[in-house]
Design an enzyme around this catalytic site. Structure first.
Site, mmCIF file in Angstrom:
data_model
loop_
_atom_site.group_PDB
_atom_site.id
_atom_site.type_symbol
_atom_site.label_atom_id
_atom_site.label_comp_id
_atom_site.label_asym_id
_atom_site.label_seq_id
_atom_site.Cartn_x
_atom_site.Cartn_y
_atom_site.Cartn_z
ATOM 1 N N GLU A 44 0.848 -1.194 0.000
ATOM 2 C CA GLU A 44 0.000 0.000 0.000
ATOM 3 C C GLU A 44 0.884 1.244 0.000
ATOM 4 O O GLU A 44 1.565 1.536 0.978
ATOM 5 C CB GLU A 44 -0.907 -0.013 1.245
ATOM 6 C CG GLU A 44 -1.785 1.209 1.367
ATOM 7 C CD GLU A 44 -2.539 1.266 2.704
ATOM 8 O OE1 GLU A 44 -2.863 0.199 3.290
ATOM 9 O OE2 GLU A 44 -2.783 2.386 3.177
ATOM 10 N N ARG A 48 0.673 10.331 0.839
ATOM 11 C CA ARG A 48 1.034 11.330 1.857
ATOM 12 C C ARG A 48 2.263 12.114 1.452
ATOM 13 O O ARG A 48 2.751 12.947 2.214
ATOM 14 C CB ARG A 48 1.308 10.637 3.197
ATOM 15 C CG ARG A 48 0.095 9.940 3.726
ATOM 16 C CD ARG A 48 0.334 9.306 5.063
ATOM 17 N NE ARG A 48 -0.596 8.223 5.251
ATOM 18 C CZ ARG A 48 -0.492 7.312 6.184
ATOM 19 N NH1 ARG A 48 0.504 7.339 7.038
ATOM 20 N NH2 ARG A 48 -1.376 6.350 6.271
ATOM 21 N N THR A 71 -4.493 5.999 1.946
ATOM 22 C CA THR A 71 -4.808 7.372 2.349
ATOM 23 C C THR A 71 -5.591 8.098 1.254
ATOM 24 O O THR A 71 -5.392 9.287 1.004
ATOM 25 C CB THR A 71 -3.540 8.169 2.744
ATOM 26 O OG1 THR A 71 -2.590 7.301 3.351
ATOM 27 C CG2 THR A 71 -3.868 9.268 3.747
ATOM 28 N N LYS A 131 -11.135 -1.812 6.610
ATOM 29 C CA LYS A 131 -9.944 -1.444 7.375
ATOM 30 C C LYS A 131 -10.428 -0.945 8.734
ATOM 31 O O LYS A 131 -11.425 -0.219 8.808
ATOM 32 C CB LYS A 131 -9.203 -0.344 6.618
ATOM 33 C CG LYS A 131 -8.147 0.393 7.422
ATOM 34 C CD LYS A 131 -7.286 1.229 6.494
ATOM 35 C CE LYS A 131 -6.495 2.279 7.267
ATOM 36 N NZ LYS A 131 -5.169 2.517 6.698
HETATM 37 C C1 3PG Z 1 -2.198 3.553 7.947
HETATM 38 O O1 3PG Z 1 -2.321 4.440 7.135
HETATM 39 O O2 3PG Z 1 -2.714 2.453 7.782
HETATM 40 C C2 3PG Z 1 -1.473 3.824 9.199
HETATM 41 O O3 3PG Z 1 -1.038 5.112 9.275
HETATM 42 C C3 3PG Z 1 -0.330 2.916 9.402
HETATM 43 O O4 3PG Z 1 -0.037 3.048 10.731
HETATM 44 P P1 3PG Z 1 1.372 2.697 11.367
HETATM 45 O O5 3PG Z 1 2.364 3.671 10.755
HETATM 46 O O6 3PG Z 1 1.166 2.877 12.828
HETATM 47 O O7 3PG Z 1 1.707 1.279 10.979
#
Ligand code: 3PG
Length: 214
Positions: A44, A48, A71, A131
């Site tokens: 994924e 960002r 995102t 999710k």
């Molecule tokens: C996401 O977008 O799924 C999370 O920000 C991932 O979270 P993590 O950086 O705590 O693994």
């Protein structure tokens, strides 16, 4: 059209979906190869950073990789990600606009939910794979466990604060087959091109997951 089970291939590919924040698209192919070598094909790429779309395109060219976009907050991003080669999309939450766009584009979509009401509205749209975000901050595995008996058909991918240390708590739940997290692609290793570290982290994650679910 419904996206109810369109993401089964994502949930079932491996026990972990690496969540990647990438600053330099020229590193994306090596990053993806390292994770695929470690046994984690679904990757994924989060929207960002300005490099994300170019990185997605690069991952789409890597043999064995299943590129996804994360995102996602606008329908335009969904379209752009599809054009860049994304095979699935993930959002922290969901909106009617995004659900409609995913249907129109035929994009396998993993929308985010953290409350029973959000889960129910996605069930009304036919979704079965969601999710769960932000997992740890929302109450973690102890919270998610409550939905196994009330929303029996829903499978969750918890992300947000999940790592090798606590993934067992989630993967031992009946409503979780996969977790997502950035820990398998740490910023420092990506910056220095330490691809062996990513492969090792991926292998360690798979080993730990198999120790839980066999
Ligand atoms: C996401 O977008 O799924 C999370 O920000 C991932 O979270 P993590 O950086 O705590 O693994």
């Amino acid at each position: 059209m419904t996206n109810a089970t369109a993401t089964d291939f994502v949930i079932d590919a491996a026990p972990v979906i690496p969540v990647v924040v990438i600053e330099d698209a020229s590193k994306a192919a090596d990053l993806a190869k390292a994770l695929v070598d470690g046994g984690l094909p679904c990757i994924e790429i989060t929207l960002r950073t300005p490099a994300a779309m170019a990185a997605l395109e690069a991952v789409a060219g890597v043999e064995g990789a299943i590129p996804g976009v994360g995102t996602v907050v606008t329908p335009a991003q969904l379209q752009a990600a599809k054009d860049a080669g994304a095979q699935f999309a993930v959002s922290p939450g969901h909106t009617a606009q995004l659900l409609d766009a995913a249907d129109v584009l035929g994009m396998p979509y993993l929308p985010g939910a953290a409350t029973p009401a959000e889960m129910q509205s996605l069930m009304e749209r036919g979704y079965k794979n969601l999710k769960f975000f932000p997992a740890e901050a929302s109450g973690g595995a102890a919270y998610l466990k409550n939905f196994a008996s009330v929303f029996k058909s829903i499978r969750f991918c918890p992300t947000g604060g999940v790592s090798l240390k606590n993934m067992d708590q989630y993967l031992s739940l009946p409503n979780v087959d996969v977790v997502g997290g950035s820990w398998v692609a740490p910023k420092s290793a990506v910056e220095t091109g330490n691809w062996g570290e990513l492969t090792t982290l991926a292998k360690d994650a798979i080993k730990a997951a198999h120790a839980i679910n066999g």
